[in-house]
Design an enzyme around this catalytic site. Structure first.
Site, PDB file in Angstrom:
ATOM      1  N   LYS A 152     -13.044  -3.416   1.669  1.00  0.00           N
ATOM      2  CA  LYS A 152     -12.215  -3.777   1.137  1.00  0.00           C
ATOM      3  C   LYS A 152     -12.541  -2.564   0.293  1.00  0.00           C
ATOM      4  CE  LYS A 152     -10.422  -6.788   1.902  1.00  0.00           C
ATOM      5  NZ  LYS A 152      -8.447  -7.367   2.334  1.00  0.00           N
ATOM      6  N   LYS A 178     -15.631  -5.711  10.000  1.00  0.00           N
ATOM      7  CA  LYS A 178     -14.681  -5.102  10.551  1.00  0.00           C
ATOM      8  C   LYS A 178     -13.591  -4.398  10.022  1.00  0.00           C
ATOM      9  CE  LYS A 178     -11.072  -8.294  10.635  1.00  0.00           C
ATOM     10  NZ  LYS A 178      -9.695  -7.172   9.893  1.00  0.00           N
ATOM     11  N   GLU A 181      -6.463  -4.790   8.485  1.00  0.00           N
ATOM     12  CA  GLU A 181      -5.170  -4.408   9.328  1.00  0.00           C
ATOM     13  C   GLU A 181      -4.439  -3.117   9.501  1.00  0.00           C
ATOM     14  OE1 GLU A 181      -5.746  -6.551   7.524  1.00  0.00           O
ATOM     15  OE2 GLU A 181      -3.998  -6.280   6.269  1.00  0.00           O
ATOM     16  N   ARG A 270      -4.897 -11.318  13.491  1.00  0.00           N
ATOM     17  CA  ARG A 270      -3.487 -11.826  13.611  1.00  0.00           C
ATOM     18  C   ARG A 270      -1.187 -11.325  12.501  1.00  0.00           C
ATOM     19  NH1 ARG A 270      -3.702 -18.149  11.759  1.00  0.00           N
ATOM     20  NH2 ARG A 270      -4.432 -17.555   9.686  1.00  0.00           N
ATOM     21  N   LYS A 310      -7.166 -18.203   0.870  1.00  0.00           N
ATOM     22  CA  LYS A 310      -5.525 -17.365   0.259  1.00  0.00           C
ATOM     23  C   LYS A 310      -5.040 -17.381   0.946  1.00  0.00           C
ATOM     24  CE  LYS A 310      -5.297 -12.836   1.425  1.00  0.00           C
ATOM     25  NZ  LYS A 310      -6.540 -11.452   0.761  1.00  0.00           N
ATOM     26  N   SER A 340     -10.963 -16.611   7.253  1.00  0.00           N
ATOM     27  CA  SER A 340     -10.513 -15.376   6.640  1.00  0.00           C
ATOM     28  C   SER A 340     -10.098 -15.359   5.844  1.00  0.00           C
ATOM     29  CB  SER A 340     -11.356 -14.438   7.607  1.00  0.00           C
ATOM     30  OG  SER A 340     -10.366 -12.927   6.986  1.00  0.00           O
ATOM     31  N   GLY A 342      -9.614 -14.557   1.897  1.00  0.00           N
ATOM     32  CA  GLY A 342      -9.403 -15.496   0.658  1.00  0.00           C
ATOM     33  C   GLY A 342     -10.662 -16.076   0.312  1.00  0.00           C
ATOM     34  N   ALA A 363     -14.935 -12.461   4.963  1.00  0.00           N
ATOM     35  CA  ALA A 363     -14.803 -12.348   3.281  1.00  0.00           C
ATOM     36  C   ALA A 363     -15.008 -10.496   2.675  1.00  0.00           C
ATOM     37  CB  ALA A 363     -15.599 -13.092   2.593  1.00  0.00           C
ATOM     38  N   GLY A 364     -13.713 -10.053   2.104  1.00  0.00           N
ATOM     39  CA  GLY A 364     -13.230  -9.386   2.226  1.00  0.00           C
ATOM     40  C   GLY A 364     -13.689  -9.153   0.603  1.00  0.00           C
TER      41      GLY A 364
HETATM   42  C1  CAP Z   1      -8.829 -11.092   4.320  1.00  0.00           C
HETATM   43  C2  CAP Z   1      -8.310 -10.198   5.582  1.00  0.00           C
HETATM   44  C3  CAP Z   1      -7.519 -10.597   6.182  1.00  0.00           C
HETATM   45  C4  CAP Z   1      -7.160 -11.554   6.221  1.00  0.00           C
HETATM   46  C5  CAP Z   1      -5.822 -11.887   7.202  1.00  0.00           C
HETATM   47  C6  CAP Z   1      -6.523  -9.352   4.267  1.00  0.00           C
HETATM   48  O1  CAP Z   1      -9.441 -10.611   2.794  1.00  0.00           O
HETATM   49  O2  CAP Z   1      -8.627  -9.088   5.572  1.00  0.00           O
HETATM   50  O3  CAP Z   1      -6.656 -10.074   6.464  1.00  0.00           O
HETATM   51  O4  CAP Z   1      -7.595 -12.782   6.079  1.00  0.00           O
HETATM   52  O5  CAP Z   1      -5.555 -13.722   6.957  1.00  0.00           O
HETATM   53  O6  CAP Z   1      -6.914  -8.494   4.366  1.00  0.00           O
HETATM   54  O7  CAP Z   1      -5.827 -11.120   3.848  1.00  0.00           O
HETATM   55  P1  CAP Z   1     -10.001 -10.954   1.646  1.00  0.00           P
HETATM   56  P2  CAP Z   1      -5.637 -14.648   8.243  1.00  0.00           P
HETATM   57  O8  CAP Z   1     -11.136 -11.799   2.560  1.00  0.00           O
HETATM   58  O9  CAP Z   1     -10.003  -9.741   0.685  1.00  0.00           O
HETATM   59  O10 CAP Z   1      -8.850 -12.176   1.229  1.00  0.00           O
HETATM   60  O11 CAP Z   1      -6.836 -14.964   8.320  1.00  0.00           O
HETATM   61  O12 CAP Z   1      -5.317 -16.153   7.914  1.00  0.00           O
HETATM   62  O13 CAP Z   1      -5.256 -14.231   9.383  1.00  0.00           O
HETATM   63 MG    MG Z   2      -6.668  -8.159   5.804  1.00  0.00          MG
END
Ligand code: CAP
Ligand code: MG
Length: 414
Positions: A152, A178, A181, A270, A310, A340, A342, A363-364
């Site tokens: 992040k 990682k 996205e 996803r 989240k 993952s 929040g 966690a990001g």
């Molecule tokens: C989490 C994250 C992931 C989400 C996707 C984001 O970051 O990188 O993409 O986990 O949701 O961009 O939100 P944080 P899911 O840790 O800062 O929230 O795993 O439900 O597909």
């Molecule tokens: Mg993400």
């Protein structure tokens, strides 16, 4: 609109080795019989009216069969002969089990809740190359949850800054890093430079501490380029690749898994799934997507945080996703469920209590947002995971672990 009740076979025993069996949740004013028959017809041999070209033989061999209606759930079995895996593959499967039916005007809503495939079809897919066990072997972490981070901010860091983030995360004890996205090959962070810099950072962590970490590079791209991009990042030293399965398609995961030149684990994100999975009356359940990802060869898949993070989700739903990843009813290795969205150290105890330890906790913001920076954020997350694994309450563990204490002070606990 009239639909032939010839598609209704309520109570009929069918051989699960001969049919793809789907469960649909339906909301309709038509009545469940008619609605289910309409779906079976539209998705197999019928259309909105009788047609002179449909004969008894075709009808008998290829029609979808409504075998049960329980409340608002209809079970429809499609003969395996309706599918074409050699050419068609998962796109064709999806066209049958989750195609036109969603648009039928006579139905208020339909949600594909579950699917099971005959063994002969499952055997056409390889499943994960590494899976949970393989990833754990690579990372020398046999039992504890894997602990990851998403770099992040999502976008904006240079390759050097990204690598520095990963170095700090690795020094703090995380096993997985990682790309986010939305990160690809933007000018501020060219992919090739990022791959090289991150690989060096991971090597440096290993040299200095012996700690092993992998980082998934986001290779999501156009279908005709994805294998080539994955090959390139592999050649440059990537330790894992990431693909966004909804935007790229299931066939992209399969292409990466089945291409003999690609040897890296595949982390499956996803993004966009919420557009399809979030509405409980319309769309496709994540459980179905998880089954398909495992068939196609994903090694790790985002399944949600069992209602603690989240993103929308619940324990019930995410249990079903988890089962799809690790159940022994298919001939594949298990796929690692990734929790993952929040996440932060204060949520780990609750998450592990619900989901168990065979997960990757990621966690990001919950790492980069630590008051002491990324390394301390990583340490706090690792400490939270260690405490949960040892079944020591975080409230106790924080007394002897400063980084965890700081994280809990900032974010609180679930
Ligand atoms: C989490 C994250 C992931 C989400 C996707 C984001 O970051 O990188 O993409 O986990 O949701 O961009 O939100 P944080 P899911 O840790 O800062 O929230 O795993 O439900 O597909
Ligand atoms: Mg993400």
């Amino acid at each position: 609109m009239e639909y032939s009740n010839k598609y209704l076979h309520i109570g009929e025993e069918i051989d699960p080795d001969d049919y793809v069996i789907c469960k649909y949740k339906i909301s309709t004013d038509l009545g469940m019989d008619k609605a289910a028959a309409a779906i079976a017809a539209e998705q197999s041999t019928g259309t909105w009216t009788g047609i002179s070209t449909l004969n008894e033989k075709i009808f008998e061999l290829y029609s979808g069969r409504v075998t049960a209606i329980e409340g608002d759930i209809a079970t429809i079995a499609y003969p395996k002969e309706d599918f074409s895996l050699d050419i068609g593959g998962i796109p064709q499967v999806l066209s049958v089990i989750s195609g036109n039916l969603f648009g039928l005007d006579a139905l208020k809503g339909v949600r594909l809740e579950d699917v099971t495939f005959p063994k002969s079809m499952l055997n056409d897919f390889l499943g994960p190359r590494f899976g949970s066990e393989g990833l754990r072997e690579v990372l020398k972490r046999p039992a504890k949850p894997l602990v990851g981070t998403i770099v992040k901010p999502k976008i904006g860091l240079s390759p050097k800054e990204t690598a520095n983030y990963i170095y700090e995360a690795g020094m703090g004890g995380l096993t997985n890093g990682k790309d986010d996205e939305t990160l690809s090959n933007q000018k501020f962070c060219p992919m090739e430079d990022r791959v090289v810099a991150v690989a060096e950072a991971i090597d440096r962590v290993k040299e200095e501490t012996g700690h092993i970490m992998i980082h998934a590079i986001n290779v999501s791209t156009d279908g005709h380029k994805i294998v080539e991009v994955a090959e390139k990042v592999q050649e440059l030293g990537a330790s894992e690749i990431m693909v966004d399965v909804i935007t790229c398609g299931f066939a992209a995961v399969q292409a990466l898994r089945e291409d003999p030149s690609i040897k890296l684990p595949i982390h499956v994100h996803r993004t966009m799934h919420g557009a399809i999975t979030k509405n409980k009356d319309l769309g496709v359940s994540m459980n179905v997507f998880a089954k398909l990802v495992r068939m196609c060869g994903g090694d790790a898949l985002h399944i949600g945080t069992f209602g603690v993070g989240k993103m929308t989700g619940s324990a019930t739903e995410d249990f079903a996703n988890q089962r799809a990843c690790i159940g022994d009813d298919v001939p594949y290795k298990t796929m690692l469920p990734v929790c993952s969205g929040g996440m932060h150290p204060g949520l780990v105890e609750k998450l592990v209590e619900i989901a168990g330890t065979n997960i990757q906790i990621q966690a990001g913001g919950g790492v980069a947002g630590h008051p002491g920076g990324v390394r301390k954020g990583a340490m706090a997350l690792v400490q939270a995971v260690d405490a949960a694994y040892e079944k020591i309450p975080a409230e106790t563990y924080r007394k002897t672990h400063t980084e965890l204490d700081e994280a809990l002070t900032k974010w609180g606990s679930a």
